[in-house]
Design a protein around this motif. Structure first.
Motif: not given
Length: 497
Positions: A15, A18, A59, A51, A55
């Motif tokens: 996270w 990200g 992942r 995006g 993602w």
């Protein structure tokens, strides 16, 4: 057998990676708007690409075993934010304390991006000039200025940089097992520097504020980087931290390689300094047959997103160039003997005895030995900024060695060198405390540059409009006024309290 769960209350590493990728990626899209060279449909496509990248990062990191992907607790992140906020406030961000003279130009760039409509060109010279520089740090503060005025820009810049730095500090804390190690590592890392005080006193017989340029060469302390060039610092620290997280198997190779190109708009030097370590990581994973398709696909997405940025930064770069920088050998040898070898040699000896990290330390050594001979632009920026990843990795290796058992004499030596090196950061903090907050400027980049850097060319910031590639050249840019105030700012830039 079920996979162990991430401890409750901890933020997954993916996270935070990200979030970094999102912020850096949005800078690429804002560049498109700054130049106004993309069709309307390109922006949704860019957001879709970003995006997909974010993602993929989340992942692939989530596929790691739970202990490896466990990130910091929210409380630790808040502590890191407080530390980052304090450090950057002392560096002059937010205009609570003195800002070093580099901010004369940086403030003017931010002001120009805020008061002029996008896109714009400078008209001070016969041929209009486009602002062509690593301006990723300025987009959000400039938008804040447009929306709510200059004070909002000051706070936006401070909060943005503090948030990014706090994420890096929090992720870096995961490289250490115990709380006391995390706290000690943070303190050492903040004040990490070569023993400039030894070099300056040896050559000049005194110690003053210009401590880091005692030899005419410079490897910057971490506090110097945070105070003078936070955009370069953040890019270089991202490269170093992600390499170390990859080395600790806390992120996959693809996550490390994907974020590197995203830093180019903040600092091409930080990106260049990270490339040797990216090559080492890729080679080691390739040799160990650990590379998976996502390690190629995710960096490819990031590279696709930054292609316009890379072409923008390379546009009309004739005045920048890359060249060999000649250095008298005695001066070079003494500089390396003071700044690099006292920290590198003990760690390298330790690595050879333990048969660990030898390849990594050889890459670090090669960077720090060879970078002084490379010049890009008119100054020593390549040496000072591209060295950030290597110096940061060396700092973390020094800290790890201090926490390991054995070799007490070497540890004592390293502690002495670190204490001597801390004088550099202390002097920077002292200067921030004894001087008034710097005034706000009212002139454009052109006049602000000439206040302290008039004898140097402006090519590192500007590109003549006709020399821009046609598809990156703004078609109908606004023309920034060439009329300048009599003074860029009221009073003196540096004024003792």
């Amino acid at each position: 057998m079920t996979r162990p769960a991430i401890p409750r209350g901890h933020i997954p590493t993916g996270w935070l990676i990200g979030i970094l990728a999102t912020w850096l990626g949005l800078s690429q899209l804002l560049l498109w708007r700054f130049l106004n060279v993309m069709p309307v449909w390109a922006y949704p496509l860019g957001l879709l690409l970003l995006g997909a990248l974010v993602w993929g990062l989340i992942r692939t990191t989530a596929r790691l075993p739970a202990p490896e992907q466990t990130g910091p607790a929210p409380g630790a992140l808040l502590i890191c934010f407080a530390v980052a906020l304090l450090l950057l406030i002392l560096g002059g961000e937010g205009r609570f304390f003195y800002s070093n003279i580099d901010w004369q130009v940086r403030d003017a760039v931010l002001r120009d991006m805020a008061v002029n409509p996008w896109p714009f060109v400078y008209t001070a010279r016969a041929v209009p000039d486009v602002l062509r520089a690593p301006i990723g740090m300025f987009f959000v503060p400039a938008l804040a200025w447009k929306a709510a005025g200059p004070r909002a820009a000051d706070i936006a810049l401070l909060l943005q940089n503090a948030a990014l730095l706090s994420i890096l500090l929090a992720l870096g804390s995961q490289l250490f097992a115990h709380r006391w190690q995390k706290a000690a590592a943070l303190l050492i890392l903040i004040f990490f520097s070569g023993p400039d005080i030894v070099g300056q006193y040896s050559i000049w017989g005194t110690v003053n504020d210009r401590i880091e340029i005692w030899s005419g060469l410079q490897y910057s302390s971490n506090i110097t980087l945070a105070f003078w060039v936070p955009q370069h610092a953040l890019a270089g620290w991202i490269a170093a931290l992600l390499f170390l997280l990859w080395r600790a198997r806390r992120i996959p190779l693809g996550a490390f390689l994907a974020l590197l190109p995203l830093t180019a708009l903040w600092s091409p030097f930080g990106l260049l300094g990270g490339l040797p370590f990216a090559a080492l990581a890729a080679f080691q994973d390739l040799r160990s047959r650990r590379i998976v398709p996502s390690d190629i696909a995710i960096p490819a997405l990031a590279t696709l997103l930054v292609i316009p940025t890379l072409l923008y930064l390379a546009a009309a770069g004739d005045d920048v160039g890359i060249r060999f920088y000649p250095i008298p050998w005695i001066r070079y040898a003494f500089f390396e003997a003071v700044e690099v070898l006292p920290l590198l040699v003990p760690v390298l000896v330790w690595a050879i005895r333990q048969r660990a990290d030898i390849a990594l330390l050889l890459v670090v050594a090669a960077c720090l030995v060879l970078m002084p001979f490379v010049q890009i632009g008119w100054s020593l920026d390549f040496m000072m900024r591209a060295s950030i990843p290597a110096l940061t990795i060396l700092a973390l290796l020094v800290i790890h060695r201090l926490f390991q058992p054995g070799m007490a004499p070497a540890k004592l030596w390293l502690v002495i060198i670190l204490l001597l090196g801390s004088a550099t950061g202390i002097i920077q903090i002292r200067r921030a405390l004894i001087n008034e907050p710097s005034p706000r400027g009212a002139c454009t980049f052109f006049k602000a540059w000439d206040q302290s850097f008039a004898k140097f060319p402006k090519g590192s910031y500007l590109a003549p409009l006709p020399d821009m590639p046609s598809w990156l050249r703004p078609e109908t840019p606004a023309r920034a006024s060439a009329n300048e105030p009599e003074k860029c700012w009221p009073g003196k830039w540096m004024q003792t309290r």
